[in-house]
Design an enzyme around this catalytic site. Structure first.
Site, PDB file in Angstrom:
ATOM      1  N   HIS A 105       8.479  -8.028   0.645  1.00 51.41           N
ATOM      2  CA  HIS A 105       8.460  -9.199  -0.212  1.00 51.41           C
ATOM      3  C   HIS A 105       9.415  -9.006  -1.386  1.00 51.41           C
ATOM      4  O   HIS A 105       9.555  -7.910  -1.926  1.00 51.41           O
ATOM      5  CB  HIS A 105       7.048  -9.576  -0.655  1.00 51.41           C
ATOM      6  CG  HIS A 105       6.425  -8.735  -1.714  1.00 51.41           C
ATOM      7  ND1 HIS A 105       6.583  -8.972  -3.076  1.00 51.41           N
ATOM      8  CD2 HIS A 105       5.628  -7.642  -1.627  1.00 51.41           C
ATOM      9  CE1 HIS A 105       5.888  -8.093  -3.765  1.00 51.41           C
ATOM     10  NE2 HIS A 105       5.290  -7.264  -2.918  1.00 51.41           N
TER      11      HIS A 105
ATOM     12  N   ASP B  86       7.083  -2.818  -7.413  1.00 51.25           N
ATOM     13  CA  ASP B  86       6.405  -3.823  -6.559  1.00 51.25           C
ATOM     14  C   ASP B  86       7.097  -5.183  -6.672  1.00 51.25           C
ATOM     15  O   ASP B  86       6.692  -6.023  -7.482  1.00 51.25           O
ATOM     16  CB  ASP B  86       4.934  -3.918  -7.010  1.00 51.25           C
ATOM     17  CG  ASP B  86       4.114  -4.802  -6.063  1.00 51.25           C
ATOM     18  OD1 ASP B  86       2.967  -5.109  -6.428  1.00 51.25           O
ATOM     19  OD2 ASP B  86       4.638  -5.186  -4.993  1.00 51.25           O
TER      20      ASP B  86
ATOM     21  N   GLU C 165       4.608 -13.495  -2.078  1.00 58.04           N
ATOM     22  CA  GLU C 165       3.590 -12.543  -1.594  1.00 58.04           C
ATOM     23  C   GLU C 165       2.533 -12.352  -2.667  1.00 58.04           C
ATOM     24  O   GLU C 165       1.335 -12.284  -2.377  1.00 58.04           O
ATOM     25  CB  GLU C 165       4.230 -11.199  -1.236  1.00 58.04           C
ATOM     26  CG  GLU C 165       3.274 -10.204  -0.579  1.00 58.04           C
ATOM     27  CD  GLU C 165       2.528  -9.312  -1.568  1.00 58.04           C
ATOM     28  OE1 GLU C 165       1.627  -8.585  -1.129  1.00 58.04           O
ATOM     29  OE2 GLU C 165       2.819  -9.362  -2.785  1.00 58.04           O
ATOM     30  N   GLU C 166       2.990 -12.312  -3.913  1.00 56.76           N
ATOM     31  CA  GLU C 166       2.052 -12.049  -5.012  1.00 56.76           C
ATOM     32  C   GLU C 166       1.084 -13.205  -5.242  1.00 56.76           C
ATOM     33  O   GLU C 166       0.102 -13.063  -5.966  1.00 56.76           O
ATOM     34  CB  GLU C 166       2.827 -11.753  -6.299  1.00 56.76           C
ATOM     35  CG  GLU C 166       3.763 -10.550  -6.214  1.00 56.76           C
ATOM     36  CD  GLU C 166       3.023  -9.213  -6.122  1.00 56.76           C
ATOM     37  OE1 GLU C 166       3.707  -8.169  -6.123  1.00 56.76           O
ATOM     38  OE2 GLU C 166       1.776  -9.224  -6.029  1.00 56.76           O
TER      39      GLU C 166
ATOM     40  N   ASP D  26       6.121  -2.174   1.287  1.00 63.73           N
ATOM     41  CA  ASP D  26       5.716  -2.688  -0.020  1.00 63.73           C
ATOM     42  C   ASP D  26       5.442  -1.509  -0.937  1.00 63.73           C
ATOM     43  O   ASP D  26       4.472  -0.793  -0.743  1.00 63.73           O
ATOM     44  CB  ASP D  26       4.463  -3.564   0.128  1.00 63.73           C
ATOM     45  CG  ASP D  26       4.213  -4.425  -1.104  1.00 63.73           C
ATOM     46  OD1 ASP D  26       3.447  -5.388  -1.002  1.00 63.73           O
ATOM     47  OD2 ASP D  26       4.772  -4.095  -2.173  1.00 63.73           O
TER      48      ASP D  26
ATOM     49  N   HIS E 106       2.001  -4.372 -11.607  1.00 67.94           N
ATOM     50  CA  HIS E 106       1.920  -5.784 -11.998  1.00 67.94           C
ATOM     51  C   HIS E 106       2.032  -5.967 -13.506  1.00 67.94           C
ATOM     52  O   HIS E 106       1.486  -6.913 -14.067  1.00 67.94           O
ATOM     53  CB  HIS E 106       0.605  -6.425 -11.496  1.00 67.94           C
ATOM     54  CG  HIS E 106       0.634  -6.745 -10.031  1.00 67.94           C
ATOM     55  ND1 HIS E 106      -0.397  -7.391  -9.375  1.00 67.94           N
ATOM     56  CD2 HIS E 106       1.565  -6.469  -9.080  1.00 67.94           C
ATOM     57  CE1 HIS E 106      -0.081  -7.553  -8.103  1.00 67.94           C
ATOM     58  NE2 HIS E 106       1.103  -7.003  -7.887  1.00 67.94           N
TER      59      HIS E 106
HETATM   60 ZN    ZN Z   1       3.810  -5.808  -3.403  1.00 67.84          ZN
END
Ligand code: ZN
Length: 304
Positions: A132, A144, A178-179, A207, A273
């Protein structure tokens, strides 16, 4: 990416890598002296094709500067995501891939998946390799999942450089949103006919591939051929792995549709994140090992 409890227990570190060899041209000898008979040299066997740290990290630097120019993130619906998409597409078009953008709408915003086909290979047997490309709104998403996106992009470019003639058809994909809950990959799978789904022999997902202080490569155990090839690859390099099931990232969209999957992750890192998930949150040595694992295994899988 929602993290199954087993993965949380395993995040920590090690790693390293090498180079593609080109044989230099030998200059001609003067006609006067009879040339000494040359001992016939065996043909140069190409050593293991590799991705260098510079090759993979250059893509991460590009994604970081895109985020910096666009409010600090590359989230679904943002200019940062669209510019990331155009960057990856531009590299692939230059490398000879047939690329296509697959739009979808989510939360009132237009999102895209980017699909890239390498010419040749049996179209009824597809090896699909993906990651992603979007980040969360809170930060640039370098671990990420700029890391996975860069490792897959570096693999695609390396395949192109090698002029690979695969037996199975080779396709790459970068997913959007994706998130937001695997939205892009689910949209892609949903729009495939049953016949198209059957043609995908395996989907490989990446990922988070450059986590600092990684301790194990978390290999998705599902499609036996790919799973075994990953395990053999890491074992041959003396790198530890941990087997995980299907879940928490885009391979779930394929697994839920009965399409075999595999792939790996280096697990959860710091700044998950968060705004601090910047390029210095990715370990270049780990990222290089991971990019070469993606390349090495993909090459083996498409060769038969
Ligand atoms: Zn991810």
């Amino acid at each position: 990416m929602e993290i199954p409890s087993r993965i949380r227990r395993t995040a920590a570190a090690i790693g390293l890598c090498a180079v593609l060899v080109a044989v230099p041209a030998v200059p001609a000898v003067a006609a006067t002296e009879p040339a000494a008979p040359k001992t016939p040299q065996p043909p140069a066997v190409p050593t293991e094709q590799v991705v260098t740290t510079e090759q993979v990290m250059s893509h991460l630097r590009a994604l970081q500067s895109i985020a910096d120019r666009n409010g600090g993130n590359r989230a679904h619906g943002s200019k940062g995501f669209r510019q990331s998409l155009m960057y990856v597409k531009g590299v692939l078009d230059k490398a000879g891939f047939r690329t296509s953008l697959r739009p979808f709408t989510h939360n009132g915003a237009l999102g895209y998946n980017l699909v890239a086909d390498w010419p040749g290979g049996d179209p009824d047997h597809v090896v699909l390799v993906g990651a992603h490309l979007d980040s969360v709104e809170a930060g640039p998403g370098m671990s990420d999942n700029g890391s996975g996106s860069a490792a897959v992009l570096a693999t695609a470019v390396a395949m192109s450089r090698a002029g690979v003639a695969p037996k199975r058809h080779l396709r790459f994909a970068w997913w959007g949103a994706e998130e937001q809950g695997l939205i892009g990959s689910e949209d892609y799978v949903r729009k495939l006919s049953a016949a198209q789904r059957r043609k995908i022999d395996v989907y490989l997902n990446f990922d988070m591939t450059g986590t600092r202080n990684v301790q194990q490569w978390l290999v998705v155990h599902d499609e036996p051929g790919a799973t075994d090839t990953f395990e053999a690859y890491f074992a041959a390099k003396g790198l530890p792995t941990f087997d995980v099931g299907i879940g928490g990232s885009d391979h779930q969209s394929f697994g839920d549709a009965g399409i075999p999957v595999s792939g790996f992750s280096t697990g959860l890192g710091d700044c998950y994140h968060a705004a601090c998930d910047r390029i210095d949150n990715v370990d270049p040595a780990i990222e290089t090992i991971s990019a070469n694992a993606v390349l090495g295994v993909t090459r083996q899988l498409v060769a038969h």
